[in-house]
Design a protein around this motif. Sequence first.
Motif, PDB file in Angstrom:
ATOM      1  N   GLU A   4       0.822  -1.204   0.000  1.00  0.00           N
ATOM      2  CA  GLU A   4       0.000   0.000   0.000  1.00  0.00           C
ATOM      3  C   GLU A   4       0.859   1.258   0.000  1.00  0.00           C
ATOM      4  OE1 GLU A   4      -3.258   0.414  -0.379  1.00  0.00           O
ATOM      5  OE2 GLU A   4      -3.251  -1.744  -0.791  1.00  0.00           O
ATOM      6  N   ALA A   5       1.951   1.221   0.764  1.00  0.00           N
ATOM      7  CA  ALA A   5       2.851   2.378   0.802  1.00  0.00           C
ATOM      8  C   ALA A   5       3.484   2.617  -0.555  1.00  0.00           C
ATOM      9  CB  ALA A   5       3.931   2.160   1.862  1.00  0.00           C
ATOM     10  N   ALA A   6       3.828   1.528  -1.248  1.00  0.00           N
ATOM     11  CA  ALA A   6       4.418   1.663  -2.583  1.00  0.00           C
ATOM     12  C   ALA A   6       3.410   2.248  -3.562  1.00  0.00           C
ATOM     13  CB  ALA A   6       4.918   0.309  -3.077  1.00  0.00           C
ATOM     14  N   ALA A  13       9.968   0.329   1.781  1.00  0.00           N
ATOM     15  CA  ALA A  13      10.949  -0.633   2.261  1.00  0.00           C
ATOM     16  C   ALA A  13      10.738  -0.857   3.746  1.00  0.00           C
ATOM     17  CB  ALA A  13      12.374  -0.139   2.005  1.00  0.00           C
ATOM     18  N   GLY A  14      11.199  -2.022   4.224  1.00  0.00           N
ATOM     19  CA  GLY A  14      11.110  -2.348   5.636  1.00  0.00           C
ATOM     20  C   GLY A  14      12.478  -2.544   6.249  1.00  0.00           C
ATOM     21  N   LEU A  76      13.087  -3.937  -1.253  1.00  0.00           N
ATOM     22  CA  LEU A  76      12.522  -2.756  -1.893  1.00  0.00           C
ATOM     23  C   LEU A  76      11.250  -3.108  -2.659  1.00  0.00           C
ATOM     24  CD1 LEU A  76      12.713   0.225  -2.859  1.00  0.00           C
ATOM     25  CD2 LEU A  76      14.169  -0.593  -4.734  1.00  0.00           C
ATOM     26  N   PHE A  77      10.182  -2.399  -2.366  1.00  0.00           N
ATOM     27  CA  PHE A  77       8.938  -2.526  -3.108  1.00  0.00           C
ATOM     28  C   PHE A  77       8.750  -1.259  -3.945  1.00  0.00           C
ATOM     29  CE2 PHE A  77       8.409  -5.609   0.134  1.00  0.00           C
ATOM     30  CZ  PHE A  77       7.389  -6.476  -0.221  1.00  0.00           C
ATOM     31  N   ALA A 114      10.105   7.364  -1.300  1.00  0.00           N
ATOM     32  CA  ALA A 114      10.308   6.033  -0.727  1.00  0.00           C
ATOM     33  C   ALA A 114       9.978   6.082   0.759  1.00  0.00           C
ATOM     34  CB  ALA A 114      11.748   5.577  -0.930  1.00  0.00           C
ATOM     35  N   ARG A 115       8.988   5.299   1.175  1.00  0.00           N
ATOM     36  CA  ARG A 115       8.579   5.277   2.570  1.00  0.00           C
ATOM     37  C   ARG A 115       9.235   4.107   3.288  1.00  0.00           C
ATOM     38  NH1 ARG A 115       2.489   4.285   5.006  1.00  0.00           N
ATOM     39  NH2 ARG A 115       3.052   4.513   7.212  1.00  0.00           N
ATOM     40  N   TYR A 116       9.790   4.389   4.463  1.00  0.00           N
ATOM     41  CA  TYR A 116      10.449   3.365   5.270  1.00  0.00           C
ATOM     42  C   TYR A 116       9.529   2.985   6.431  1.00  0.00           C
ATOM     43  CZ  TYR A 116      13.868   1.180   8.398  1.00  0.00           C
ATOM     44  OH  TYR A 116      14.532   0.311   9.233  1.00  0.00           O
TER      45      TYR A 116
END
Length: 207
Positions: A4-6, A13-14, A76-77, A114-116
């Motif tokens: 969803e974040a992508a 990314a986590g 990475l998504f 890019a959300r971490y």
Amino acid sequence: ELVEAAKQCGMSAGRLDGVDGRPQDGFAIRRFPTAATLAFELLGINRLWPGNPVNRRYRYLGETPHLVDQPAGAFLFFDRRVWDEVGGFDERFHPVWFEDVDFSHRAADAGFQARYIAEVGVEHTGGHSVGQVNPGCRAMYWYASLLSYAAKHFRPLGFRVVCVAAALGAVPRSVVEMVRTGSVGPAVTCCKLIHLAGQRWWSGQGR
């Protein structure tokens, strides 16, 4: 959550954890490298003094940001529209290294973020493919891709600073490897790396 974040930001990314269960801080997320950060890396300053201000900023040490520059390609998504917009990975970084950094840089230039998400983690061992490559070849691949990235994204002066740092940093690295392995092979690789850096410096190009 990562998917969803992508979709919302373009990339996500986590957290990466080592086999010991500890987060791989400094590897999972980084800012885009500058000439200074790469020079510090090449000269071994970051290894000898990991807490220096340049390295702390580069690797987000002591920070847990929500938006980052460069998530590691290992976790990475990204949304398909990002791939289509930037044209995928740049094959000049074949066979390995810096292709994910360049991809993230071009995605950011295209307006994506890019959300971490630190709460989502996976175990990361890494190095299985490159570990099968001869150490001398591995070094050549890493230096070549690093210089290609610098040529593509830095101004001429910054690129040449990185070339000089690559040549200078190759010497102590080879000495350490010669002592560790008891072989003259690292000295041969060092000469090749200095030649490579000199060629790139003279031509002003990464390849």
